[in-house]
Design a protein around this motif. Structure first.
Motif, short mmCIF file in Angstrom:
data_model
loop_
_atom_site.label_atom_id
_atom_site.label_comp_id
_atom_site.label_asym_id
_atom_site.label_seq_id
_atom_site.Cartn_x
_atom_site.Cartn_y
_atom_site.Cartn_z
N ILE A 1 -17.69 11.22 -11.45
CA ILE A 1 -16.24 11.30 -11.33
C ILE A 1 -15.76 12.71 -10.96
N ASN A 2 -16.66 13.68 -10.90
CA ASN A 2 -16.28 15.02 -10.46
C ASN A 2 -16.23 15.15 -8.94
N LEU A 3 -16.76 14.18 -8.21
CA LEU A 3 -16.72 14.21 -6.76
C LEU A 3 -15.30 13.89 -6.27
N PRO A 4 -14.88 14.51 -5.17
CA PRO A 4 -13.54 14.24 -4.64
C PRO A 4 -13.29 12.77 -4.30
N LEU A 5 -14.34 12.04 -3.95
CA LEU A 5 -14.22 10.62 -3.64
C LEU A 5 -13.66 9.82 -4.81
N SER B 1 -11.73 11.22 -7.37
CA SER B 1 -10.71 12.02 -8.05
C SER B 1 -9.57 11.16 -8.60
N ASN B 2 -9.37 9.99 -8.03
CA ASN B 2 -8.32 9.09 -8.53
C ASN B 2 -8.62 8.62 -9.95
N LEU B 3 -9.86 8.74 -10.40
CA LEU B 3 -10.23 8.31 -11.75
C LEU B 3 -9.98 9.38 -12.80
N ASN B 4 -9.43 10.51 -12.41
CA ASN B 4 -9.16 11.59 -13.37
C ASN B 4 -7.97 11.30 -14.26
N ASN B 5 -7.11 10.36 -13.87
CA ASN B 5 -5.92 10.05 -14.66
C ASN B 5 -5.91 8.57 -15.04
#
Length: 116
Positions: A46-50, A52-56
């Motif tokens: 989940i740290n990959l930019p692909l 990033s939508n999963l950060n919130n």
């Protein structure tokens, strides 16, 4: 002799009734069982930019790949963690248009019949 024939007839009738009951039942419980049985084994960073939508919480992504089911999966970030959903519509047999999609960043919808 009459009692013997009566006993035989009763047993034949009883066996016929049970055979009819068991033959009338089948293993289908009314659900669609044509969804392919496939292995899902995916790890994502989940740290990959692909992703990033999963950060919130409320964020989601489509994940495709070799071990991501037959049509991919939808990964959703919730307040308490993550959930993954197969993109095959579970209520109908797979067709070209029965892949589940995310609508309005909130619903997972089947485009064939609009089920949400």
């Amino acid at each position: 002799m009459k009692q013997f024939i009566k006993t035989i007839l009763n047993k034949v009738i009883l066996v016929s009734v049970f055979a009819g009951l068991f033959q009338g039942c089948n293993s289908d419980d009314g659900t669609v069982s044509c969804v392919p049985n496939t292995i899902v084994n995916v790890s994502i960073n989940i740290n990959l930019p692909l992703y990033s939508n999963l950060n919130n919480p409320g964020g989601w992504v489509y994940v495709n790949g070799t071990m991501a089911g037959t049509r991919g999966i939808i990964v959703v970030r919730t307040a308490s963690g993550y959930k993954a959903y197969d993109r095959n519509a579970p209520h109908i047999c797979p067709t070209e248009k029965s892949t589940l999609v995310v609508k309005e960043d909130f619903f997972i919808e089947c485009e064939v019949d609009g089920a949400k």
